[in-house]
Scaffold this motif. Structure first.
Motif, mmCIF file in Angstrom:
data_model
loop_
_atom_site.group_PDB
_atom_site.id
_atom_site.type_symbol
_atom_site.label_atom_id
_atom_site.label_comp_id
_atom_site.label_asym_id
_atom_site.label_seq_id
_atom_site.Cartn_x
_atom_site.Cartn_y
_atom_site.Cartn_z
ATOM 1 N N ARG A 59 -2.588 -0.471 -9.749
ATOM 2 C CA ARG A 59 -2.300 0.662 -10.617
ATOM 3 C C ARG A 59 -1.066 0.392 -11.460
ATOM 4 N N TYR A 112 -3.083 -1.782 -3.904
ATOM 5 C CA TYR A 112 -4.423 -2.341 -3.741
ATOM 6 C C TYR A 112 -5.225 -2.297 -5.040
ATOM 7 N N GLU A 113 -5.109 -1.177 -5.751
ATOM 8 C CA GLU A 113 -5.939 -0.979 -6.945
ATOM 9 C C GLU A 113 -5.280 -1.510 -8.218
ATOM 10 N N ASP A 117 -11.062 -1.782 -0.388
ATOM 11 C CA ASP A 117 -12.424 -2.008 -0.854
ATOM 12 C C ASP A 117 -13.212 -0.707 -0.714
ATOM 13 N N THR A 145 -14.531 3.467 3.461
ATOM 14 C CA THR A 145 -14.142 2.118 3.864
ATOM 15 C C THR A 145 -13.619 2.077 5.292
ATOM 16 N N PHE A 157 -14.014 1.353 -2.943
ATOM 17 C CA PHE A 157 -13.152 2.310 -3.626
ATOM 18 C C PHE A 157 -13.888 3.625 -3.878
ATOM 19 N N GLY A 158 -13.271 4.729 -3.453
ATOM 20 C CA GLY A 158 -13.871 6.038 -3.626
ATOM 21 C C GLY A 158 -14.935 6.362 -2.609
ATOM 22 N N ARG A 206 -5.205 5.153 -1.123
ATOM 23 C CA ARG A 206 -5.136 3.709 -1.257
ATOM 24 C C ARG A 206 -6.263 3.076 -0.460
ATOM 25 N N GLN A 207 -7.043 2.221 -1.107
ATOM 26 C CA GLN A 207 -8.150 1.531 -0.451
ATOM 27 C C GLN A 207 -8.217 0.080 -0.904
ATOM 28 N N THR A 253 -8.245 6.847 4.983
ATOM 29 C CA THR A 253 -7.776 6.386 3.677
ATOM 30 C C THR A 253 -7.969 7.447 2.606
#
Length: 617
Positions: free
Chosen positions: A259, A256-257, A523, A529, A525-526, A520-521, A557
């Motif tokens: 990475r 998702y991100e 949207d 969600t 993020f952090g 893992r997200q 998540t």
């Protein structure tokens, strides 16, 4: 001191009990560190600590975060092995100073980091204990030089380079300097230790921002420092624990991100191994009630009047829903502990052939179950613990996205059933009234004869909770993990000039606090969600700060269960960050629901799945 329980179905269950005084001899156990931060943008302790916790919690060091100087008291400090400070608190009260100094003198560890050497400038005793005080700084990229390479707190510690503030100190007192920052002919002490009474102090001037706090070298440095500060007996107790070794393999995983390198697949753990990687607050303990294969993919739970636990499990979620006749592969089970050992030993299938049940509530001698497009009434009429009545009491719930349907059924103070729904919504005629809504709170008569929209919400809504005064709170996906329901929809619907919802966003912070960086997200993020659940602790077995003011919000998540502190604010409420009731560094740990059980413990459903957000896959 008491030990508190919470019961936990780890695809599996969790629960909490009362506490014991710390023993003089130390059995194998984790180390408990109270981390004193500060609500400051200059040194963002609440943002930086999760980086350190993600590295050290899997190695047996628990961090409890606070920014309240009132926590510097004798009774609270006694719960911890060490106090770490990374803050900008300028002054300390005499009672707090005494508690801190006595804590170290009697055998506690102190780990001041960076700006902590400029804290409490009104305390000569604190400055002397730390060993020096910050005086000035510039900035630069540098590495530290060992002065005593064979000291246990720094032996074999590899030098690392980082950008940081170039501290210069003053008011030096006796200490043992382990590392220095070299600048031309000047050698500035940068990391040192000191013994004080039965306790120990470890200080480093490193740590201005994320460039250092995210560095593995800094994590290893503080790991050594914490072990030394806690002392050889406590470090030995930690060393005798055996933590599961996480193994990874290449796999095609949603990145998702984006990475680089892409994430690898962590191998799953046994329930017992996974529990070793879950942190709970000091004085709390985790107990396993049931696990696979006895329970699989638990999504909802409720207790009946006999205190028996009903758990809905769904293997059909998210893609195998049967909207034609509602027949699928999912089940509701009754889990009982008949011999009093805290584990489920009698498991009965109450109902089977269900299709993605998402919630249930005890009513009229049976269970009302949300199973879009239907609400079902299930009942056992002959006493064999198997539902022989299965009636559809309502129809019209949307099914086009299984993670956006109805959930969180609760028996209300008004003798009606309350619940929430996401954007899959509801459209049908009930009791002669046409309904068409989504993303909302609703209530209905237990026989399904009447339905009422209570308020629209802002997103997929997966949390609902009642306080003792019947205040109603919700959580939603996508950055509203706490909301307050204040105005019924009927009072504002169709009123000219009014364009608002009856639910007010009250969450007081964006970030959550995982203890693994491998989450893992898609949207937010952090942040929150997939906030799910909002049960409020209305029992009295936990400490008083929980009573009728602490809500539990699952965030699968982030592999954590958040504590949302609810505070009255005029006619409404504001939420304050209470950090976590539990957080895991096992990447499969996915709490999806938390409820207060009849034993006054908190019970948690762990979905235990590596991928939780399924839409992008």
């Amino acid at each position: 001191m008491h030990r508190y329980n919470f019961s936990f179905l780890l695809a599996v269950a969790v629960f909490m009990t009362g506490c014991q005084d710390k023993p003089e001899t130390y059995e194998p156990r984790r180390l408990e560190v109270l981390f004193l931060g500060h609500d400051s943008e200059h040194h963002n302790s609440s943002e930086f600590l999760p980086y350190l916790a993600a590295s050290l919690t899997p190695r047996g060091i628990n961090f409890t975060y606070t920014d309240q100087l009132s926590d510097l008291n004798q009774s609270y400090l006694a719960k911890f092995d060490a106090l770490s400070i990374y803050a900008n608190h300028d002054e300390i009260k005499p009672s707090q100073e005494k508690a801190l100094i006595d804590f170290v003198r009697k055998g506690g560890g102190l780990i001041p980091i960076h700006s902590a050497s400029y804290c409490f400038r009104n305390s000569e005793k604190y400055i002397n204990l730390v060993g020096a005080q910050f005086a000035s700084h510039d900035t630069g990229t540098f590495s530290l030089v060992h002065t005593i390479p064979d000291h246990v707190a720094s032996s074999d510690l590899l030098p690392f380079e980082t950008w940081d503030e170039t501290y210069v100190h003053t008011l030096h007192s006796d200490k043992l300097v382990l590392m220095e920052r070299v600048e031309g002919d000047h050698r500035e002490p940068y990391t040192w230790v000191k013994e004080y009474g039965k306790g120990r102090m470890y200080y480093t001037a490193l740590g201005h921002d994320l460039r250092t706090w995210s560095h593995p070298g800094f994590h290893e440095m503080l790991y050594r420092g914490i072990l030394w500060a806690c002392g050889p007996q406590k470090a030995g107790a930690l060393d005798s624990l055996h933590f599961p070794k996480l193994s990874y393999s290449p796999a095609k995983i949603a990145n998702y991100e984006k990475r680089d390198p892409p994430p690898q697949l962590q191998a799953p753990l046994s329930p017992e191994e996974s529990m070793q990687l879950i942190q709970v607050p000091v004085d709390f303990e985790l107990q396993l009630f049931a696990s696979e294969p006895d329970i699989v993919n638990p999504i909802a739970m409720v207790w009946d009047e006999k205190g028996r636990l009903f758990v809905a499990e769904t293997v059909d979620y998210p893609n195998e829903i049967n909207v034609e006749d509602g027949v699928g592969n999912d089940r509701i089970k009754i889990l009982e502990d008949t011999d009093g050992d805290g584990r489920a030993d009698r498991i009965t299938v109450f109902a089977d052939r269900l299709s993605v049940p998402t919630s249930m509530v005890v009513s009229n001698g049976g269970l009302i179950v949300s199973q879009a497009p239907y609400f079902l009434f299930l009942q056992d009429t002959n006493g064999d613990d198997k539902a022989d009545v299965r009636e559809v009491i309502m129809e019209g719930w949307g099914t086009f996205d299984t993670h956006a349907g109805p959930s969180n059924l609760r028996y209300g103070f008004d003798n009606q059933i309350w619940g929430t729904v996401g954007y899959s919504g509801f459209e049908a005629t009930i009791g002669g009234e046409d309904h068409d809504f989504g993303q909302a709170i609703f209530r209905f008569e237990p026989d399904g004869s009447k339905l009422e929209l209570m308020s629209r919400t802002s997103n997929n809504t997966w949390g609902l909770g009642f306080s003792e005064e019947n205040n109603v709170f919700v959580s939603t996906a996508n950055n509203t993990h706490s909301g307050y329901y204040g105005i019924p929809d009927a009072h504002i619907r169709g009123v000219k000039g009014i364009n608002l919802r009856g639910v007010q966003k009250i969450d007081g912070h964006y970030a959550f606090h995982p203890i693994t960086r491998n989450f893992r997200q898609v949207d937010v993020f952090g942040g929150f969600t997939s906030a799910a659940g909002h049960a409020i602790y209305t029992a009295r077995s936990y400490p008083s700060e929980y009573w009728n003011r602490m809500a539990f919000v699952s965030e699968p998540t982030g592999h954590l269960l958040h504590r949302a502190i609810l505070q009255a604010d005029g006619a409404g409420f504001q939420e304050k960050d209470g950090w976590n009731l539990m957080a895991g560094s096992d990447e499969w740990f996915s709490p999806v629901a938390a409820e207060v059980g009849p034993d006054e413990a908190v019970w948690i459903l762990d979905w235990y799945n590596y991928i939780v957000q399924h839409n992008p896959t």
